[in-house]
Write a protein that holds these residues in place. Sequence first.
Motif, PDB file in Angstrom:
ATOM      1  N   TYR A  74       0.687  -1.160  -0.006  1.00 34.90           N
ATOM      2  CA  TYR A  74      -0.173   0.134   0.027  1.00 34.90           C
ATOM      3  C   TYR A  74       1.033   1.154  -0.024  1.00 34.90           C
ATOM      4  O   TYR A  74       0.595   2.158  -1.007  1.00 34.90           O
ATOM      5  N   ASN A  80       0.826   4.838  -5.018  1.00 36.84           N
ATOM      6  CA  ASN A  80       0.190   6.295  -4.819  1.00 36.84           C
ATOM      7  C   ASN A  80      -1.223   6.265  -4.674  1.00 36.84           C
ATOM      8  O   ASN A  80      -1.929   5.564  -5.665  1.00 36.84           O
ATOM      9  N   PRO A  81      -1.797   6.456  -3.502  1.00 36.92           N
ATOM     10  CA  PRO A  81      -2.807   6.302  -3.337  1.00 36.92           C
ATOM     11  C   PRO A  81      -3.943   6.739  -3.998  1.00 36.92           C
ATOM     12  O   PRO A  81      -5.337   6.902  -4.077  1.00 36.92           O
ATOM     13  N   SER A  82      -3.531   8.058  -4.595  1.00 37.32           N
ATOM     14  CA  SER A  82      -4.539   9.152  -5.305  1.00 37.32           C
ATOM     15  C   SER A  82      -4.332   8.808  -6.974  1.00 37.32           C
ATOM     16  O   SER A  82      -5.292   9.224  -7.838  1.00 37.32           O
ATOM     17  N   ARG A  83      -3.879   7.709  -7.474  1.00 37.70           N
ATOM     18  CA  ARG A  83      -3.767   7.134  -8.797  1.00 37.70           C
ATOM     19  C   ARG A  83      -4.229   6.206  -8.998  1.00 37.70           C
ATOM     20  O   ARG A  83      -3.986   4.938  -8.232  1.00 37.70           O
ATOM     21  N   THR A  84      -4.991   5.915 -10.068  1.00 39.46           N
ATOM     22  CA  THR A  84      -5.391   4.394 -10.623  1.00 39.46           C
ATOM     23  C   THR A  84      -4.281   3.462 -10.551  1.00 39.46           C
ATOM     24  O   THR A  84      -2.963   4.013 -10.925  1.00 39.46           O
ATOM     25  N   ASP A 131      -2.615   3.980 -14.312  1.00 41.22           N
ATOM     26  CA  ASP A 131      -1.868   5.146 -14.169  1.00 41.22           C
ATOM     27  C   ASP A 131      -0.597   4.533 -13.875  1.00 41.22           C
ATOM     28  O   ASP A 131       0.567   5.083 -14.226  1.00 41.22           O
ATOM     29  N   THR A 132      -0.520   3.814 -12.668  1.00 35.42           N
ATOM     30  CA  THR A 132       0.588   3.749 -11.944  1.00 35.42           C
ATOM     31  C   THR A 132       1.627   2.558 -12.667  1.00 35.42           C
ATOM     32  O   THR A 132       2.750   2.740 -12.808  1.00 35.42           O
ATOM     33  N   LEU A 165      -8.651   2.203  -7.607  1.00 35.65           N
ATOM     34  CA  LEU A 165      -7.481   3.013  -6.782  1.00 35.65           C
ATOM     35  C   LEU A 165      -6.928   2.072  -5.936  1.00 35.65           C
ATOM     36  O   LEU A 165      -7.590   0.874  -5.554  1.00 35.65           O
ATOM     37  N   ARG A 194      -6.784   1.594  -2.659  1.00 41.53           N
ATOM     38  CA  ARG A 194      -7.371   1.335  -1.517  1.00 41.53           C
ATOM     39  C   ARG A 194      -8.930   0.227  -1.764  1.00 41.53           C
ATOM     40  O   ARG A 194      -9.249   0.058  -0.765  1.00 41.53           O
TER      41      ARG A 194
END
Length: 277
Positions: free
Chosen positions: A98, A102-106, A109-110, A146, A148
């Motif tokens: 985790y 990057n928690p804000s990127r899908t 995208d990562t 995401l 999470r």
Amino acid sequence: MTALLTVEDLHVDFPGKGRGAPRVQVLRGVSLSVRPGETLGLVGESGSGKSTLGRAILGLAPVRSGAITFAGERLDGLGRRRRRELAREIQVIFQDPYTSLNPSRTVGDTLAEPLLGQGLSGRAARARVDELLDRVHLPGGAGERLPREFSGGQRQRVAIARALALGPRLVVCDEPVSALDLTTQKTVLDLLLEIQEQSGVAYLFVSHDLSVVRFVSHRVAVIHQGEIVESGPAAVVTAEPSHPYTRALLLAAPVADVAAQRLRRAAFEQEYGSAAR
């Protein structure tokens, strides 16, 4: 077979705490090798220096002396630009999936980021992302979610997919299943073995758990207080260890039977407690 990765007489130390404190030696003359397509398990307790060795190979820990050679090229002392170029060849899977995402990127995208950085078009990167997600057995549409929204085991699959994105020859696996429950551990380990069989990637598998190392490794190196104290075929080192510290690790490994575990703990304390300190 010529080694893919060779570490020779490696020494790593860090500044001590406080002004004038002596430097702390973490690795003391470590030597090992990893052949193409094999898994070398590096096992030791917390503070033994095993993760520092992995970080030194990745260029994340300072090397005081010794040599790290990958595919015939010295890694210690390489500049930042060449290190970035070698990202295609050497990748890493961290312990906590985790915090490594990057928690804000899908997820898509990562996974696409390193591909785009290597010059792939957007369409080609998306196709490669779909291929990677399928390879680690994640469901369709996972790239739009995401981190999470995934379980711990699924996030580690994403981390594995990211490590495989550029087709590396070596992956440093730094405690990749220690944060997972036993059932999920088995699933992720089976996946790593499947990927190795299909691609021929080599692993340096870092762990404190001798039973996990035994399951995935061809050879095992045992590290204690910054030194390799025993190495050899996994079947030998994990079943009939010759060094007291390795025998202590073996006795300390958990077993499912409560009574047997109690006996092993007692034997560990009585016979090898001092060896493990």
